[in-house]
Design an enzyme around this catalytic site. Structure first.
Site, mmCIF file in Angstrom:
data_model
loop_
_atom_site.group_PDB
_atom_site.id
_atom_site.type_symbol
_atom_site.label_atom_id
_atom_site.label_comp_id
_atom_site.label_asym_id
_atom_site.label_seq_id
_atom_site.Cartn_x
_atom_site.Cartn_y
_atom_site.Cartn_z
ATOM 1 N N HIS A 1 -4.039 -23.319 33.995
ATOM 2 C CA HIS A 1 -3.978 -24.625 33.353
ATOM 3 C C HIS A 1 -5.378 -25.181 33.158
ATOM 4 C CE1 HIS A 1 -2.560 -28.592 32.250
ATOM 5 N NE2 HIS A 1 -3.488 -29.076 33.081
ATOM 6 N N ARG B 1 0.847 -1.192 0.000
ATOM 7 C CA ARG B 1 0.000 0.000 0.000
ATOM 8 C C ARG B 1 0.882 1.241 0.000
ATOM 9 N NH1 ARG B 1 -5.305 -0.743 1.219
ATOM 10 N NH2 ARG B 1 -5.481 1.246 2.317
HETATM 11 P P1 FAD Z 1 -6.969 4.772 7.148
HETATM 12 O O1 FAD Z 1 -7.600 3.714 7.953
HETATM 13 O O2 FAD Z 1 -6.583 4.463 5.754
HETATM 14 O O3 FAD Z 1 -7.974 6.001 7.169
HETATM 15 C C1 FAD Z 1 -7.735 7.173 6.454
HETATM 16 C C2 FAD Z 1 -9.055 7.874 6.222
HETATM 17 O O4 FAD Z 1 -8.786 9.179 5.690
HETATM 18 C C3 FAD Z 1 -9.932 7.175 5.187
HETATM 19 O O5 FAD Z 1 -11.260 7.116 5.651
HETATM 20 C C4 FAD Z 1 -9.822 8.068 3.958
HETATM 21 O O6 FAD Z 1 -10.964 8.008 3.114
HETATM 22 C C5 FAD Z 1 -9.696 9.437 4.622
HETATM 23 N N1 FAD Z 1 -9.093 10.467 3.774
HETATM 24 C C6 FAD Z 1 -8.002 10.374 2.957
HETATM 25 N N2 FAD Z 1 -7.749 11.574 2.382
HETATM 26 C C7 FAD Z 1 -8.699 12.430 2.835
HETATM 27 C C8 FAD Z 1 -8.967 13.802 2.608
HETATM 28 N N3 FAD Z 1 -8.198 14.558 1.816
HETATM 29 N N4 FAD Z 1 -10.043 14.365 3.224
HETATM 30 C C9 FAD Z 1 -10.851 13.626 4.038
HETATM 31 N N5 FAD Z 1 -10.626 12.325 4.298
HETATM 32 C C10 FAD Z 1 -9.566 11.737 3.709
HETATM 33 N N6 FAD Z 1 -3.908 -3.556 10.158
HETATM 34 C C11 FAD Z 1 -3.865 -4.189 11.339
HETATM 35 O O7 FAD Z 1 -3.263 -3.672 12.288
HETATM 36 N N7 FAD Z 1 -4.469 -5.395 11.520
HETATM 37 C C12 FAD Z 1 -5.138 -6.007 10.523
HETATM 38 O O8 FAD Z 1 -5.683 -7.097 10.717
HETATM 39 C C13 FAD Z 1 -5.209 -5.361 9.258
HETATM 40 N N8 FAD Z 1 -5.859 -5.941 8.234
HETATM 41 C C14 FAD Z 1 -5.936 -5.282 7.032
HETATM 42 C C15 FAD Z 1 -6.594 -5.919 5.986
HETATM 43 C C16 FAD Z 1 -6.674 -5.304 4.754
HETATM 44 C C17 FAD Z 1 -7.401 -5.995 3.620
HETATM 45 C C18 FAD Z 1 -6.098 -4.008 4.582
HETATM 46 C C19 FAD Z 1 -6.227 -3.306 3.263
HETATM 47 C C20 FAD Z 1 -5.436 -3.377 5.618
HETATM 48 C C21 FAD Z 1 -5.336 -4.020 6.857
HETATM 49 N N9 FAD Z 1 -4.652 -3.449 7.926
HETATM 50 C C22 FAD Z 1 -4.574 -4.102 9.120
HETATM 51 C C23 FAD Z 1 -4.003 -2.142 7.811
HETATM 52 C C24 FAD Z 1 -4.878 -1.051 8.463
HETATM 53 O O9 FAD Z 1 -6.143 -1.055 7.836
HETATM 54 C C25 FAD Z 1 -4.216 0.306 8.314
HETATM 55 O O10 FAD Z 1 -2.916 0.251 8.850
HETATM 56 C C26 FAD Z 1 -5.004 1.356 9.083
HETATM 57 O O11 FAD Z 1 -6.319 1.457 8.606
HETATM 58 C C27 FAD Z 1 -4.326 2.731 8.944
HETATM 59 O O12 FAD Z 1 -5.057 3.668 9.669
HETATM 60 P P2 FAD Z 1 -5.013 5.219 9.302
HETATM 61 O O13 FAD Z 1 -5.880 5.888 10.317
HETATM 62 O O14 FAD Z 1 -3.622 5.673 9.164
HETATM 63 O O15 FAD Z 1 -5.655 5.345 7.848
HETATM 64 P P1 NAI Z 2 2.935 -6.589 1.920
HETATM 65 O O1 NAI Z 2 4.037 -5.611 1.847
HETATM 66 O O2 NAI Z 2 2.687 -7.321 3.172
HETATM 67 O O3 NAI Z 2 3.119 -7.694 0.785
HETATM 68 C C1 NAI Z 2 3.227 -7.369 -0.562
HETATM 69 C C2 NAI Z 2 3.995 -8.490 -1.233
HETATM 70 O O4 NAI Z 2 3.924 -8.287 -2.636
HETATM 71 C C3 NAI Z 2 5.465 -8.509 -0.854
HETATM 72 O O5 NAI Z 2 5.819 -9.794 -0.412
HETATM 73 C C4 NAI Z 2 6.178 -8.120 -2.143
HETATM 74 O O6 NAI Z 2 7.440 -8.722 -2.282
HETATM 75 C C5 NAI Z 2 5.198 -8.607 -3.181
HETATM 76 N N1 NAI Z 2 5.316 -7.948 -4.483
HETATM 77 C C6 NAI Z 2 5.566 -6.645 -4.740
HETATM 78 N N2 NAI Z 2 5.577 -6.419 -6.085
HETATM 79 C C7 NAI Z 2 5.319 -7.613 -6.677
HETATM 80 C C8 NAI Z 2 5.184 -8.035 -8.039
HETATM 81 N N3 NAI Z 2 5.323 -7.188 -9.033
HETATM 82 N N4 NAI Z 2 4.913 -9.337 -8.282
HETATM 83 C C9 NAI Z 2 4.762 -10.218 -7.255
HETATM 84 N N5 NAI Z 2 4.885 -9.866 -5.955
HETATM 85 C C10 NAI Z 2 5.144 -8.584 -5.667
HETATM 86 O O7 NAI Z 2 1.626 -5.785 1.441
HETATM 87 P P2 NAI Z 2 0.105 -6.219 1.402
HETATM 88 O O8 NAI Z 2 -0.032 -7.668 1.595
HETATM 89 O O9 NAI Z 2 -0.445 -5.596 0.183
HETATM 90 O O10 NAI Z 2 -0.470 -5.471 2.652
HETATM 91 C C11 NAI Z 2 -0.282 -4.066 2.802
HETATM 92 C C12 NAI Z 2 -0.151 -3.714 4.237
HETATM 93 O O11 NAI Z 2 -1.424 -3.783 4.886
HETATM 94 C C13 NAI Z 2 0.733 -4.668 5.026
HETATM 95 O O12 NAI Z 2 2.091 -4.358 4.896
HETATM 96 C C14 NAI Z 2 0.272 -4.427 6.415
HETATM 97 O O13 NAI Z 2 0.928 -3.297 6.919
HETATM 98 C C15 NAI Z 2 -1.220 -4.119 6.242
HETATM 99 N N6 NAI Z 2 -2.001 -5.310 6.573
HETATM 100 C C16 NAI Z 2 -1.906 -5.822 7.830
HETATM 101 C C17 NAI Z 2 -2.585 -6.941 8.191
HETATM 102 C C18 NAI Z 2 -2.425 -7.471 9.557
HETATM 103 O O14 NAI Z 2 -1.895 -6.770 10.410
HETATM 104 N N7 NAI Z 2 -2.859 -8.686 9.840
HETATM 105 C C19 NAI Z 2 -3.470 -7.638 7.249
HETATM 106 C C20 NAI Z 2 -3.465 -7.046 5.924
HETATM 107 C C21 NAI Z 2 -2.772 -5.915 5.635
#
Ligand code: FAD
Ligand code: NAI
Length: 477
Positions: free
Chosen positions: A456, A284
């Site tokens: 336990h 991301r």
């Molecule tokens: P965000 O949650 O991205 O929020 C930012 C907000 O700002 C959004 O609502 C956006 O629309 C708004 N915004 C952006 N620009 C503007 C603007 N100019 N004006 C007004 N609003 C705006 N992390 C974990 O710790 N555990 C997990 O299990 C986990 N699972 C994930 C699964 C997936 C599929 C994904 C995609 C991410 C996951 N993450 C997880 C990562 C986590 O979602 C992010 O790290 C977290 O949401 C970041 O929080 P944030 O507040 O920085 O930003």
């Molecule tokens: P990621 O960084 O975990 O994994 C992306 C993977 O894509 C890497 O292994 C990278 O080597 C590979 N990659 C990059 N370019 C590629 C290409 N051209 N072809 C094939 N492979 C390629 O990122 P991901 O999975 O997209 O998640 C983004 C972030 O969201 C995570 O880093 C994490 O911070 C957050 N997240 C956290 C979760 C949690 O805490 N359980 C769950 C899901 C997301």
């Protein structure tokens, strides 16, 4: 005249909404602006985490694990469930309801704590001695101006794209599309075997897809401890449960009448993968688009992140940035901690956020979790270590649950016995890691943890046994 606030928070993800709530608790007049829209174009505060991240993914992980257990594990408990059928619409509906409840909860908390919420997209107009002027473009085209003495940017991140691939959310999806599928693809391809690839790959595999992950790196999960990563790889790929192609080079992706055709190289060899749906999960990137940061004299770093110091201060006085839009791991709890810390710092407190003690969890089955550096990282610093390891196989509670795969590994300093990091693969690792965070944050030694009474039978006894193992005196293995 613009409406005036002590603090304006841009973004209501876990970073932004938590910062707004804490600042309001501390007596500031706070506004929070967020542009997320629900299916009816209405507000949906909670950011990526609540709308398309942590929460919906965990809802589907729970449902799909339940389905898998009913189909594969129930019989071993003496429970015959008959013919198992999947109602994916209902499963998705349950997930959507959880999201709606939690985003409504954020709106409720804003009201309860006196945070003024604006639904729209914020951009900077100017900065002067009074503070920052922001423009908010509402969903219906309305514009309004706000004046904030201080501003926190918490705009999060968006999925990274690939030049070769067009995400159409039909055949080729990002994580948001992959959470919203309305049928189970027979063959699912995922580009990227990182956290999202593994979690969403697990969801669709459990529901019946044949899943292939394509990963550029030769090393599986390079961020994790090697012992944990290798055992995870072994478990996830056993009997080709997931197919993982490491060290690949993507050549082309084309949408065909039947699905998606992916051509890639692995070493010298060219391969073709044909799938029904393809998910792109290659990381991301920070979201600063449309903020007009240049109007207040701020530019982003080469990653597109807003540069900040250890306390999330930017180079512009009165402007702070937190969460995914700055350096550090992109995790919801990291964003929350930074949000709380900035709100407290603005009001004169001196909190610290220990990025190095941030727990990581990957919600595969078994779960992966860790806090602190890997053994490789510690050894490369020349540190002398003592390592304790204990398997779930030797734990009574794990046996009763029928979940005996994995182990806990505790790494301590050989001289002081202080715990430096903990790495886990096993049932409920996402919960067990909290004890490790507490131990490390309070500077505990392995002996401290080995002397603590653990109930336990419980999975947490594995933690204690691993602590005993640091001194070579585990009892039950
Ligand atoms: P965000 O949650 O991205 O929020 C930012 C907000 O700002 C959004 O609502 C956006 O629309 C708004 N915004 C952006 N620009 C503007 C603007 N100019 N004006 C007004 N609003 C705006 N992390 C974990 O710790 N555990 C997990 O299990 C986990 N699972 C994930 C699964 C997936 C599929 C994904 C995609 C991410 C996951 N993450 C997880 C990562 C986590 O979602 C992010 O790290 C977290 O949401 C970041 O929080 P944030 O507040 O920085 O930003
Ligand atoms: P990621 O960084 O975990 O994994 C992306 C993977 O894509 C890497 O292994 C990278 O080597 C590979 N990659 C990059 N370019 C590629 C290409 N051209 N072809 C094939 N492979 C390629 O990122 P991901 O999975 O997209 O998640 C983004 C972030 O969201 C995570 O880093 C994490 O911070 C957050 N997240 C956290 C979760 C949690 O805490 N359980 C769950 C899901 C997301």
């Amino acid at each position: 005249m613009p409406q005036e606030f002590d603090l304006i928070v841009i973004g209501a993800g876990p970073g932004g909404y938590t910062a707004a709530l804490r600042a309001a608790q501390l007596g500031l007049r706070v506004a929070c602006v967020d542009d997320w829209r629900d299916a009816r174009q209405g507000p949906s505060p909670g950011g990526t985490c609540l709308n398309v991240g942590c929460i919906p993914s965990k809802a589907l992980l729970e449902s799909s694990a339940f389905y898998q257990r009913m189909g594969h594990d129930a019989a071993a408990h003496g429970i015959n469930v008959g013919a198992l059928t999947l109602d994916l619409g209902r499963m998705q509906g349950r997930k959507d309801k959880i999201v709606r409840q939690l985003t409504a909860g954020v709106s409720f908390l804003f009201k309860k704590n006196g945070v003024t919420f604006f639904h729209g997209r914020a951009s900077f107009v100017s900065r002067d001695d009074h503070g920052f002027t922001l423009e908010v473009a509402g969903a219906t085209g309305d514009l309004l101006q706000l004046l904030g003495k201080q501003v926190i940017v918490a705009t999060g991140s968006v999925p990274r794209g690939l030049p070769l691939v067009t995400v159409d959310q039909d055949r080729v999806l990002d994580s948001t599309g992959a959470l919203a599928l309305t049928s189970v693809p027979a063959r699912l391809g995922i580009i990227g075997a990182g956290v999202i690839g593994l979690e969403l790959g697990s969801v669709w595999r459990r529901l019946g897809s044949e899943v292939t992950l394509l990963e550029t790196q030769k090393k599986f999960l390079p961020v994790a401890d090697r012992d944990i990563a290798l055992e995870t790889l072994k478990i996830l790929t056993k009997d080709r449960w997931l197919t993982l192609e490491l060290g690949i080079q993507l050549e082309s992706v084309s949408v065909t009448a039947e699905g998606v055709k992916v051509v890639f190289h692995q070493g010298e060899e060219a391969h073709t993968l044909e799938v029904d749906r393809l998910v792109v999960a290659v990381g991301r990137i920070p979201c600063t688009q449309g903020l007009s940061l240049e109007r207040i004299g701020l530019s982003c770093d080469e990653r597109g992140a807003i540069p900040v110091d250890a306390h999330c201060r930017t180079a512009v006085p009165g402007l702070w940035a937190i969460g995914d839009v700055v350096r550090g791991p992109m995790l919801a709890h990291k964003a929350e901690e930074e949000g709380i810390a900035v709100a407290e710092r603005i009001t004169g407190q001196m909190p610290e956020v220990a990025l190095e003690h941030m727990p990581w969890v990957i919600y595969t089955e078994p779960e992966v979790a860790w806090v602190g550096p890997t053994e490789e990282e510690l050894r490369s610093e020349g540190r002398e270590l003592r390592v304790g390891r204990f398997p779930f196989l030797a734990n009574g509670r794990a046996k009763a649950r029928g979940e005996t795969r994995g182990f806990i590994k505790i790494i301590a300093c050989a001289k002081t016995d202080r715990i430096l990091s903990v790495h886990m693969l096993g049932p409920e690792a996402s919960e067990l890691i909290a004890e490790a965070v507490t131990a490390i944050e309070f500077g505990a030694s392995s002996e401290d943890m080995a002397r603590l009474v653990h109930a336990h039978p419980s999975l947490s006894e594995v933690f204690r046994e691993a602590a005993l193992g640091v001194d070579g005196r585990s009892l039950n293995s």
